[in-house]
Motif scaffolding. Structure first.
Motif, PDB file in Angstrom:
ATOM      1  N   ALA A  49      15.634   4.920 -21.431  1.00  0.00           N
ATOM      2  CA  ALA A  49      16.299   4.500 -20.187  1.00  0.00           C
ATOM      3  C   ALA A  49      16.166   2.999 -19.976  1.00  0.00           C
ATOM      4  N   SER A  50      17.273   2.385 -19.557  1.00  0.00           N
ATOM      5  CA  SER A  50      17.306   0.944 -19.260  1.00  0.00           C
ATOM      6  C   SER A  50      16.755   0.106 -20.407  1.00  0.00           C
ATOM      7  N   ASP A  70       0.818  -1.220   0.000  1.00  0.00           N
ATOM      8  CA  ASP A  70       0.000   0.000   0.000  1.00  0.00           C
ATOM      9  C   ASP A  70       0.849   1.267   0.000  1.00  0.00           C
ATOM     10  N   VAL A  71       1.895   1.263  -0.808  1.00  0.00           N
ATOM     11  CA  VAL A  71       2.729   2.458  -0.902  1.00  0.00           C
ATOM     12  C   VAL A  71       2.013   3.523  -1.709  1.00  0.00           C
ATOM     13  N   GLN A  72       2.392   4.764  -1.476  1.00  0.00           N
ATOM     14  CA  GLN A  72       1.816   5.874  -2.215  1.00  0.00           C
ATOM     15  C   GLN A  72       2.702   6.335  -3.370  1.00  0.00           C
ATOM     16  N   ARG A  73       3.956   5.924  -3.319  1.00  0.00           N
ATOM     17  CA  ARG A  73       4.906   6.327  -4.355  1.00  0.00           C
ATOM     18  C   ARG A  73       5.894   5.201  -4.590  1.00  0.00           C
ATOM     19  N   ILE A  74       6.282   5.005  -5.846  1.00  0.00           N
ATOM     20  CA  ILE A  74       7.319   4.039  -6.209  1.00  0.00           C
ATOM     21  C   ILE A  74       8.377   4.765  -7.023  1.00  0.00           C
ATOM     22  N   ILE A  75       9.612   4.727  -6.549  1.00  0.00           N
ATOM     23  CA  ILE A  75      10.736   5.308  -7.277  1.00  0.00           C
ATOM     24  C   ILE A  75      11.476   4.168  -7.974  1.00  0.00           C
ATOM     25  N   VAL A  76      11.642   4.275  -9.267  1.00  0.00           N
ATOM     26  CA  VAL A  76      12.300   3.231 -10.045  1.00  0.00           C
ATOM     27  C   VAL A  76      13.653   3.744 -10.519  1.00  0.00           C
ATOM     28  N   GLY A  77      14.726   3.120 -10.063  1.00  0.00           N
ATOM     29  CA  GLY A  77      16.070   3.495 -10.475  1.00  0.00           C
ATOM     30  C   GLY A  77      16.456   2.807 -11.764  1.00  0.00           C
ATOM     31  N   CYS A  78      16.636   3.586 -12.816  1.00  0.00           N
ATOM     32  CA  CYS A  78      16.946   3.037 -14.144  1.00  0.00           C
ATOM     33  C   CYS A  78      18.447   3.138 -14.405  1.00  0.00           C
ATOM     34  N   GLY A  79      19.136   2.056 -14.274  1.00  0.00           N
ATOM     35  CA  GLY A  79      20.568   2.066 -14.541  1.00  0.00           C
ATOM     36  C   GLY A  79      21.142   0.668 -14.511  1.00  0.00           C
ATOM     37  N   ASP A  80      22.236   0.468 -15.242  1.00  0.00           N
ATOM     38  CA  ASP A  80      22.987  -0.795 -15.234  1.00  0.00           C
ATOM     39  C   ASP A  80      22.156  -1.976 -15.700  1.00  0.00           C
ATOM     40  N   SER A  81      21.240  -1.758 -16.619  1.00  0.00           N
ATOM     41  CA  SER A  81      20.393  -2.855 -17.086  1.00  0.00           C
ATOM     42  C   SER A  81      21.123  -3.723 -18.111  1.00  0.00           C
ATOM     43  N   GLY A  82      20.686  -4.974 -18.191  1.00  0.00           N
ATOM     44  CA  GLY A  82      21.201  -5.895 -19.202  1.00  0.00           C
ATOM     45  C   GLY A  82      20.129  -6.252 -20.207  1.00  0.00           C
ATOM     46  N   THR A  83      19.129  -5.392 -20.354  1.00  0.00           N
ATOM     47  CA  THR A  83      17.955  -5.674 -21.168  1.00  0.00           C
ATOM     48  C   THR A  83      17.715  -4.577 -22.202  1.00  0.00           C
ATOM     49  N   SER A  84      16.960  -4.932 -23.231  1.00  0.00           N
ATOM     50  CA  SER A  84      16.529  -3.952 -24.239  1.00  0.00           C
ATOM     51  C   SER A  84      15.148  -4.347 -24.761  1.00  0.00           C
ATOM     52  N   ASP A  85      14.248  -4.671 -23.832  1.00  0.00           N
ATOM     53  CA  ASP A  85      12.904  -5.103 -24.247  1.00  0.00           C
ATOM     54  C   ASP A  85      11.869  -3.996 -24.150  1.00  0.00           C
ATOM     55  N   GLY A  86      12.319  -2.749 -23.942  1.00  0.00           N
ATOM     56  CA  GLY A  86      11.382  -1.647 -23.880  1.00  0.00           C
ATOM     57  C   GLY A  86      10.470  -1.667 -22.674  1.00  0.00           C
ATOM     58  N   GLY A  87      10.792  -2.495 -21.702  1.00  0.00           N
ATOM     59  CA  GLY A  87       9.915  -2.648 -20.542  1.00  0.00           C
ATOM     60  C   GLY A  87       8.744  -3.570 -20.806  1.00  0.00           C
ATOM     61  N   ALA A  88       8.796  -4.289 -21.928  1.00  0.00           N
ATOM     62  CA  ALA A  88       7.683  -5.185 -22.277  1.00  0.00           C
ATOM     63  C   ALA A  88       7.499  -6.270 -21.221  1.00  0.00           C
ATOM     64  N   GLY A  89       8.586  -6.854 -20.758  1.00  0.00           N
ATOM     65  CA  GLY A  89       8.485  -7.883 -19.722  1.00  0.00           C
ATOM     66  C   GLY A  89       7.852  -7.332 -18.462  1.00  0.00           C
ATOM     67  N   MET A  90       8.247  -6.126 -18.079  1.00  0.00           N
ATOM     68  CA  MET A  90       7.661  -5.480 -16.901  1.00  0.00           C
ATOM     69  C   MET A  90       6.154  -5.319 -17.081  1.00  0.00           C
ATOM     70  N   LEU A  91       5.730  -4.838 -18.271  1.00  0.00           N
ATOM     71  CA  LEU A  91       4.308  -4.653 -18.533  1.00  0.00           C
ATOM     72  C   LEU A  91       3.547  -5.968 -18.423  1.00  0.00           C
ATOM     73  N   GLN A  92       4.126  -7.040 -18.939  1.00  0.00           N
ATOM     74  CA  GLN A  92       3.468  -8.346 -18.869  1.00  0.00           C
ATOM     75  C   GLN A  92       3.317  -8.801 -17.422  1.00  0.00           C
ATOM     76  N   ALA A  93       4.342  -8.584 -16.613  1.00  0.00           N
ATOM     77  CA  ALA A  93       4.259  -8.966 -15.208  1.00  0.00           C
ATOM     78  C   ALA A  93       3.173  -8.179 -14.481  1.00  0.00           C
ATOM     79  N   LEU A  94       2.925  -6.954 -14.935  1.00  0.00           N
ATOM     80  CA  LEU A  94       1.929  -6.088 -14.298  1.00  0.00           C
ATOM     81  C   LEU A  94       0.519  -6.320 -14.827  1.00  0.00           C
ATOM     82  N   GLY A  95       0.384  -7.233 -15.787  1.00  0.00           N
ATOM     83  CA  GLY A  95      -0.944  -7.610 -16.254  1.00  0.00           C
ATOM     84  C   GLY A  95      -1.304  -7.183 -17.655  1.00  0.00           C
ATOM     85  N   ALA A  96      -0.445  -6.445 -18.346  1.00  0.00           N
ATOM     86  CA  ALA A  96      -0.730  -6.043 -19.723  1.00  0.00           C
ATOM     87  C   ALA A  96      -0.535  -7.234 -20.660  1.00  0.00           C
TER      88      ALA A  96
END
Length: 372
Positions: free
Chosen positions: A252-253, A126-152
């Motif tokens: 980013a990332s 039940d957080v009110q804010r989420i800070i996402v640190g974008c750095g040192d990634s080994g991916t280039s999927d445009g965040g597609a995997g993240m979106l799928q995990a979140l239900g898209a």
């Protein structure tokens, strides 16, 4: 002498806190009476969660997630110790380059699915804010995997869902993004992305061409990624009704910045990308050493940079207030050897640099040797 030690991490081997300890030890070997203040810097990459948790008296939460190559890994996020209740997620902890074995580095197939799992875990608190640190990634999927995990749902022209956590190359066949199943709790939180906002998703200066090779992409794989992310940008732009390909921070990332834009994220633009272990012509473009130098120059303080390596046109850094820079390497070595010996090399480099500073001050008569 008073010395401010404010390192970012050395990508893949030393986090910023360890780097600060090594530099402090080296300085004190040369000048035992020096007064040292350590301020490890976090830019959104490795060490970002710990830095913010330590600064606010927060807590680390640990959990298993899917790693960048699809294997289960142990990961974490932080809950800050101040208000409003805030979670901090570090992309490097779930999709970082250091989590991809050197022989498996292919950004066409690595995924950000684990990042989405970290965000879901934070939503459970039940957080009110989420800070996402974008750095040192080994991916280039445009965040597609993240979106799928979140239900898209990401679907092709036939309505078939793209492989879950399939990597950037699967976006070549993307036709639509269905957000109807997206976790509804995302609408109730503020999501802030800490990133280098100069990174963009597409074009010749997009993430495929600029960062794909750094993450292991061959020339052929780089072109596949460029095509895939172009398709992703087209679908994303149709979905939200505004341009994203060249939007600040969209790259980013490995394009995860675009994924964050699609779920309503915003950018914290005063946080910069790290030097990733090298100093070169890119460092003045908003990276940590240059940002430190810019601020130090306003107070008339000299700045020395210790880097893993000296890259192309590094002398451009003199123009932003960096007075001197040096590589910590002592002899020709492989990357694996340098990583294994990084702490010793950094400590000894700090000692040697401080001894040179002492010699300079002796020559102009402003320093008395107190090491004995």
């Amino acid at each position: 002498m008073r010395v401010l030690v404010c390192p970012s991490g050395f990508k893949g081997c030393i986090n910023s806190h360890t780097a600060a300890d090594c530099i402090e030890e080296g300085i004190l070997r040369a000048l035992p009476k020096a007064t040292i203040r350590k301020v490890p810097l976090a830019d959104g990459g490795e060490g970002f969660v710990r830095a913010l948790v330590d600064a606010t008296g927060g807590q680390i939460r640990r959990l298993p997630v899917m790693g960048p190559i699809g294997n289960p890994i142990s990961s974490y996020y932080g809950i800050l110790g101040d208000e409003p209740k805030t979670a901090v997620v570090e992309i490097a902890a779930a999709a970082g380059l250091s989590l991809v074995p050197p022989d498996r580095r292919n950004p066409c197939i690595t995924t950000t699915f684990g990042v989405g799992q970290l965000i879901l875990a934070a939503l459970e608190e039940d957080v009110q804010r989420i800070i996402v640190g974008c750095g040192d990634s080994g991916t280039s999927d445009g965040g597609a995997g993240m979106l799928q995990a979140l239900g898209a749902r990401l679907v092709d022209i036939n309505g078939n869902e793209l492989p879950q956590a399939g990597g950037g190359e699967t976006l070549v066949s993307l036709a639509d993004i269905d957000f109807s199943g997206l976790d509804s709790r995302l609408k109730k939180v503020r999501i802030e992305a800490v990133c280098n906002w100069k990174n963009v998703l597409g074009g010749l200066y997009g993430v495929a061409h600029i960062y794909g090779p750094q993450k292991g992409a061959t020339p052929k794989e780089t072109e596949i990624l460029a095509t895939a992310l172009h398709m992703y940008a087209s679908v994303a732009e149709r979905t939200i009704g505004k341009k994203v390909s060249n939007a600040p921070g969209s790259g980013a990332s490995g394009g995860l910045g675009t994924g964050l834009l699609l779920i309503g994220g915003s950018y914290v633009q005063d946080m910069k990308q790290s030097c990733k272990g090298a100093i070169d012509y890119q460092t003045p473009r908003g990276k940590i050493p240059a940002e430190v130098a810019t601020r130090a120059t306003k107070h008339g303080k000299p700045v020395i940079v210790l880097a893993g390596s000296i890259g192309e046109n590094a002398d451009a850094n003199y123009d932003v207030g960096i007075n001197a820079y040096a590589s910590i390497l002592q002899r020709p070595s492989t990357l694996d050897e340098a990583i294994e010996e990084a702490e010793r090399l950094l400590t000894e480099s700090a000692e040697g640099t401080m001894r040179i500073v002492m010699v300079g001050r002796m020559l102009n008569g402003s320093f008395v040797n107190t090491t004995k």
